[in-house]
Design an enzyme around this catalytic site. Structure first.
Site, PDB file in Angstrom:
ATOM      1  N   HIS A 274       0.846  -1.189   0.000  1.00 31.51           N
ATOM      2  CA  HIS A 274       0.000   0.000   0.000  1.00 31.51           C
ATOM      3  C   HIS A 274       0.883   1.241   0.000  1.00 31.51           C
ATOM      4  CE1 HIS A 274      -2.721   3.033   1.842  1.00 31.51           C
ATOM      5  NE2 HIS A 274      -3.647   2.382   1.171  1.00 31.51           N
TER       6      HIS A 274
ATOM      7  N   THR B 218       1.258   3.602   1.854  1.00 34.25           N
ATOM      8  CA  THR B 218       1.802   4.029   3.136  1.00 34.25           C
ATOM      9  C   THR B 218       2.979   3.173   3.590  1.00 34.25           C
ATOM     10  OG1 THR B 218       0.183   2.623   4.265  1.00 34.25           O
ATOM     11  CG2 THR B 218      -0.416   4.948   3.925  1.00 34.25           C
ATOM     12  N   LYS B 219       3.312   2.125   2.839  1.00 27.74           N
ATOM     13  CA  LYS B 219       4.366   1.211   3.270  1.00 27.74           C
ATOM     14  C   LYS B 219       5.730   1.631   2.710  1.00 27.74           C
ATOM     15  CE  LYS B 219       1.394  -1.341   5.471  1.00 27.74           C
ATOM     16  NZ  LYS B 219       0.140  -0.594   5.219  1.00 27.74           N
ATOM     17  N   ASN B 220       6.779   0.931   3.109  1.00 29.80           N
ATOM     18  CA  ASN B 220       8.137   1.262   2.665  1.00 29.80           C
ATOM     19  C   ASN B 220       8.296   1.096   1.158  1.00 29.80           C
ATOM     20  OD1 ASN B 220       8.148   0.828   5.479  1.00 29.80           O
ATOM     21  ND2 ASN B 220      10.338   0.379   5.480  1.00 29.80           N
TER      22      ASN B 220
ATOM     23  N   ILE C 263       6.148   0.333  -2.297  1.00 32.62           N
ATOM     24  CA  ILE C 263       4.738   0.555  -2.622  1.00 32.62           C
ATOM     25  C   ILE C 263       4.395   0.186  -4.067  1.00 32.62           C
ATOM     26  CG2 ILE C 263       4.605   2.393  -0.905  1.00 32.62           C
ATOM     27  CD1 ILE C 263       4.585   4.420  -3.226  1.00 32.62           C
TER      28      ILE C 263
END
Length: 376
Positions: free
Chosen positions: A178, A180-182, A184
């Protein structure tokens, strides 16, 4: 306003997407899907993996693979995102929520034996903030009681437990890509299969319950409906975006961990003085720079700090509302007390952390937090 999150683009995403389109196959399991699979297997040491449209999809695949049925019980932390529970509720499972540690949002491995019954089928662990759960205790307990262990590693890319990569320890694992992750892909996820018993069936479930992938490899003369499943695989356009990120994994991780460490050092004196609590990192765990949090004394203090930072153009946020307090869980009158989960629900605050967060903005955030506590 300093945002809470800002998706990082490496510069090659559009190039690879254009290349994927030019190849004439942009549906799932195409050229870039295979490149991503190869990267995870060869460069990161995952035994067998399948890209999915989300981490939620990967968890739902895991629930199908271990044959969750109505009446089965699944133990998991209450302090987690709803997808962790939904995947198993959809198959009819009863969710048995466990508390966090007092000083760590992760599932308290020392309390799990009390929750196991004859109906327990699996333990789902969530590596909160990319910090490993106590996997030796959990795997030993699961082995004793013949239970499956599923790692919800949504936040745990490139993180370790005693030198072992998270996602390689449980029977199955699920990752998120997603925005918001490291690493993406906008939306996206991955199922990791660590138990060879699930290899063939995982691919079938991934392909809508058919042996389509085996057919395209020439292993069967025709493909047909052989099991339950769904369309869990992502478009090759999504995989192309993700591959550009994977090529820059080391650079991205180095930057995010540097920001995490700067926060920790910058706020260390406030922690030592008792104004707030910083993340507790067990000796067996590593930091992957996914998110940085601090813990306030009470919900009123946290609310005031969020408001103060917002007034000074910094967007900070709280995190999960413990699932045992949710309307869905309470709809049948069920009540449960999990004090540590409630503590993090009320008091945990996440700070901005993204690749392009510069040192000046980060110093300003640390300064404002110090100002807030010293002026209280």
């Amino acid at each position: 306003m300093i945002p809470f999150n800002k998706p990082y683009m490496t510069g090659d995403e559009l190039y690879y997407i254009k290349d994927a389109v030019s190849r004439g196959k942009i549906s799932g399991n195409g050229y870039y899907t295979q490149k991503c699979h190869n990267y995870f297997n060869e460069q990161m040491g995952f035994r067998n993996c399948l890209l999915t449209s989300s981490c939620t999809d990967a968890l739902e695949m895991a629930a199908i693979l271990i044959d969750i049925e109505p009446g089965d019980e699944v133990i998991m932390p209450s302090y987690t995102f709803v997808s962790t529970a939904n995947a198993f509720v959809l198959r009819g499972a009863k969710i048995v929520f466990a508390d966090s540690y007092k000083d760590n949002p992760n599932i308290n491995a020392d309390t799990l034996h009390e929750l196991i019954t004859s109906k327990t089928k699996a333990i789902v662990v969530v590596h909160y903030a990319g910090i490993a759960c106590d996997m030796d205790k959990i795997m030993n307990l699961a082995s004793t009681h013949d239970l499956f262990v599923i790692e919800d590693a949504a936040q745990a890319i490139d993180s370790y437990y005693k030198g072992k990569r998270l996602g390689t320890i449980g029977h199955l694992a699920a990752f998120s890509f997603h925005e918001t992750k490291n690493i993406i892909a906008g939306e996206g996820g991955m199922l990791v299969v660590n138990d060879e018993r699930f290899d063939q069936r995982a691919e079938i479930i991934w392909e809508k319950g058919t042996n389509r992938s085996a057919f395209f490899r020439g292993e069967v003369a025709k493909y047909s409906w052989v099991d339950i499943g769904s369309s869990f695989l992502p478009s090759d356009v999504t995989a192309a975006f993700l591959y550009a990120q994977l090529e820059n994994l080391e650079k991205i991780q180095s930057r995010r961990k540097k920001i995490w460490n700067s926060y920790f050092e910058g706020l260390k004196k406030l922690g030592e003085s008792g104004f707030l609590k910083l993340p507790n990192i067990p000796d067996y765990a590593s930091v992957n720079g996914h998110l940085f949090y601090l813990v306030c004394k009470n919900i009123q203090e946290r609310t005031a700090l969020i408001s103060f930072l917002k007034q000074n153009n910094v967007h900070s946020v709280f995190h999960y509302l413990s699932l045992h307090k949710s309307p869905f869980y309470h709809k049948d009158g069920t009540s449960l007390v999990l004090g540590n989960c409630d503590h993090f629900t009320d008091n945990l605050l996440r700070l901005p952390l993204y690749y392009e967060l510069d040192r000046e903005d980060q110093n300003q955030i640390v300064f404002l937090i110090a100002k807030f506590f010293k002026e209280k």
